[in-house]
Design a protein around this motif. Structure first.
Motif, mmCIF file in Angstrom:
data_model
loop_
_atom_site.group_PDB
_atom_site.id
_atom_site.type_symbol
_atom_site.label_atom_id
_atom_site.label_comp_id
_atom_site.label_asym_id
_atom_site.label_seq_id
_atom_site.Cartn_x
_atom_site.Cartn_y
_atom_site.Cartn_z
ATOM 1 N N TRP A 118 0.863 -1.197 0.000
ATOM 2 C CA TRP A 118 0.000 0.000 0.000
ATOM 3 C C TRP A 118 0.893 1.238 0.000
ATOM 4 C CZ3 TRP A 118 -2.947 2.351 4.704
ATOM 5 C CH2 TRP A 118 -3.987 3.182 4.250
ATOM 6 N N LEU A 162 -3.174 5.674 -1.070
ATOM 7 C CA LEU A 162 -3.788 6.780 -0.312
ATOM 8 C C LEU A 162 -2.907 8.004 -0.545
ATOM 9 C CD1 LEU A 162 -5.857 7.807 1.803
ATOM 10 C CD2 LEU A 162 -4.201 7.166 3.569
ATOM 11 N N LEU A 181 -8.004 8.776 8.648
ATOM 12 C CA LEU A 181 -8.319 7.736 7.664
ATOM 13 C C LEU A 181 -7.177 6.721 7.587
ATOM 14 C CD1 LEU A 181 -10.068 6.609 5.339
ATOM 15 C CD2 LEU A 181 -8.925 8.227 3.812
ATOM 16 N N PHE A 182 -5.964 7.233 7.576
ATOM 17 C CA PHE A 182 -4.771 6.373 7.536
ATOM 18 C C PHE A 182 -4.763 5.435 8.756
ATOM 19 C CE2 PHE A 182 -0.047 6.281 8.627
ATOM 20 C CZ PHE A 182 0.287 5.320 7.692
ATOM 21 N N ASP A 184 -7.211 4.590 10.673
ATOM 22 C CA ASP A 184 -8.348 3.661 10.622
ATOM 23 C C ASP A 184 -8.016 2.469 9.729
ATOM 24 O OD1 ASP A 184 -11.312 3.029 10.924
ATOM 25 O OD2 ASP A 184 -11.054 3.079 8.750
ATOM 26 N N ARG A 185 -7.434 2.747 8.564
ATOM 27 C CA ARG A 185 -7.097 1.657 7.639
ATOM 28 C C ARG A 185 -6.045 0.733 8.263
ATOM 29 N NH1 ARG A 185 -11.111 2.982 5.766
ATOM 30 N NH2 ARG A 185 -11.650 3.381 3.587
ATOM 31 N N THR A 188 -7.752 -1.496 10.848
ATOM 32 C CA THR A 188 -8.839 -2.392 10.431
ATOM 33 C C THR A 188 -8.432 -3.338 9.299
ATOM 34 O OG1 THR A 188 -9.722 -0.771 8.871
ATOM 35 C CG2 THR A 188 -10.643 -0.756 11.110
ATOM 36 N N TYR A 189 -7.207 -3.222 8.807
ATOM 37 C CA TYR A 189 -6.761 -4.126 7.743
ATOM 38 C C TYR A 189 -6.953 -5.574 8.193
ATOM 39 C CZ TYR A 189 -3.724 -6.720 4.641
ATOM 40 O OH TYR A 189 -3.231 -7.655 3.750
ATOM 41 N N ARG A 191 -9.971 -5.607 6.736
ATOM 42 C CA ARG A 191 -11.422 -5.404 6.579
ATOM 43 C C ARG A 191 -11.668 -4.012 6.012
ATOM 44 N NH1 ARG A 191 -10.302 -7.113 11.361
ATOM 45 N NH2 ARG A 191 -10.944 -5.170 12.357
ATOM 46 N N TRP A 192 -11.225 -3.779 4.793
ATOM 47 C CA TRP A 192 -11.413 -2.487 4.123
ATOM 48 C C TRP A 192 -12.510 -2.632 3.074
ATOM 49 C CZ3 TRP A 192 -5.789 -0.849 2.343
ATOM 50 C CH2 TRP A 192 -4.980 -0.697 3.475
ATOM 51 N N GLU A 194 -12.820 -1.122 0.314
ATOM 52 C CA GLU A 194 -12.313 -1.097 -1.067
ATOM 53 C C GLU A 194 -11.674 -2.423 -1.476
ATOM 54 O OE1 GLU A 194 -11.403 0.827 1.464
ATOM 55 O OE2 GLU A 194 -9.457 1.773 1.153
#
Ligand SMILES: Cc1cc2nc3c(=O)[nH]c(=O)nc-3n(C[C@H](O)[C@H](O)[C@H](O)COP(=O)(O)O)c2cc1C
Length: 225
Positions: A118, A162, A181-182, A184-185, A188-189, A191-192, A194
């Motif tokens: 990423w 991103l 946002l960063f 959070d991603r 939660t990876y 479980r995104w 996108e």
């Protein structure tokens, strides 16, 4: 008889490789790195942060240590400002040294296969400067193939980057939203939302003996006989 509760899935390890030659002067990448480091310290998810310029001020990268961390990771994040339409020099050296032949690609080079990559990057140029009619002349996507192909050669999936464009003009509210946002991603990876919609994946077979550095033996253009 009651159902046996399902054991929780082991959390995926996230490895953030961050590189900024003047991190102390950074407005955005420093905040993002700190936010990732807070996650790492809180054990909210197994996040590991490597700040390359602070780890390797002498540019002598500990390849074995970096490879061991990569081997444990499911998601590899490259977080950096865009410098000259590319990555900062120590990040490039990290790629050169750590993604080695026989480890990351080539015969037996399967260590990264199936992992996600990423790119998380900032640009000084605003989004509309990355346009055929503006001074950056190309849409920003035109600068991504070296990243995408590096991932593909190593058998990794290149996730949608991103990006924060126009970094110098971003105000506190924008920076805060982007940093959240960063974080959070990261926490939660995988479980995104996108990721469910990703249409591309590991569609190209990379031959084991692929060696980009091998000399080209046949001239590409032949003179008329
Ligand atoms: C040496 C250097 C090269 C840069 N090259 C680019 C570039 O190619 N494109 C661009 O949009 N911004 C470029 N910038 C601007 C940086 O991307 C911008 O300063 C950075 O994203 C801001 O993030 P920060 O607040 O974390 O420092 C460059 C900056 C420096 C110092």
């Amino acid at each position: 008889m009651p159902d046996t509760p399902a054991s929780p899935e082991p959390a995926s390890t996230v490895l953030v490789i961050t590189a900024h030659p003047q991190m102390e002067q950074s407005r955005i990448n420093r905040r993002m790195m700190r936010s990732a480091s807070t996650l790492a310290a809180s054990a909210a998810g197994p996040v590991v942060v490597r700040d390359l310029y602070s780890l390797y001020p002498d540019y002598l990268i500990d390849v074995a240590a970096e490879q061991a961390l990569l081997a444990d990771a499911s998601l590899v994040v490259w977080q950096h400002p865009i410098h000259w339409y590319s990555m900062p020099p120590l990040m490039k050296l990290w790629v050169d040294d750590v993604l080695s032949f026989g480890w990351a690609y080539g015969p037996g080079g399967t260590a990264l296969r199936g992992k996600d990559l990423w790119l998380v990057a900032t640009t000084g140029g605003p989004e509309d400067s990355y346009h055929p009619e503006s001074y950056n002349r190309y849409f920003f996507d035109a600068f991504l193939p070296p990243y995408e192909q590096t991932a593909a050669l190593c058998g990794m999936r290149f996730l949608p980057p991103l990006l924060l464009h126009g970094a110098h003009r971003a105000d506190d509210t924008q920076i805060e939203a982007h940093t959240s946002l960063f974080a959070d991603r990261l926490s939660t990876y995988p479980r995104w939302p996108e990721l469910d919609e990703l249409l591309y994946g590991l569609t190209r077979h990379v031959p084991e003996d692929a060696r980009p550095e091998e000399p080209i033996t046949e001239p590409v253009l032949k003179e008329n006989a």
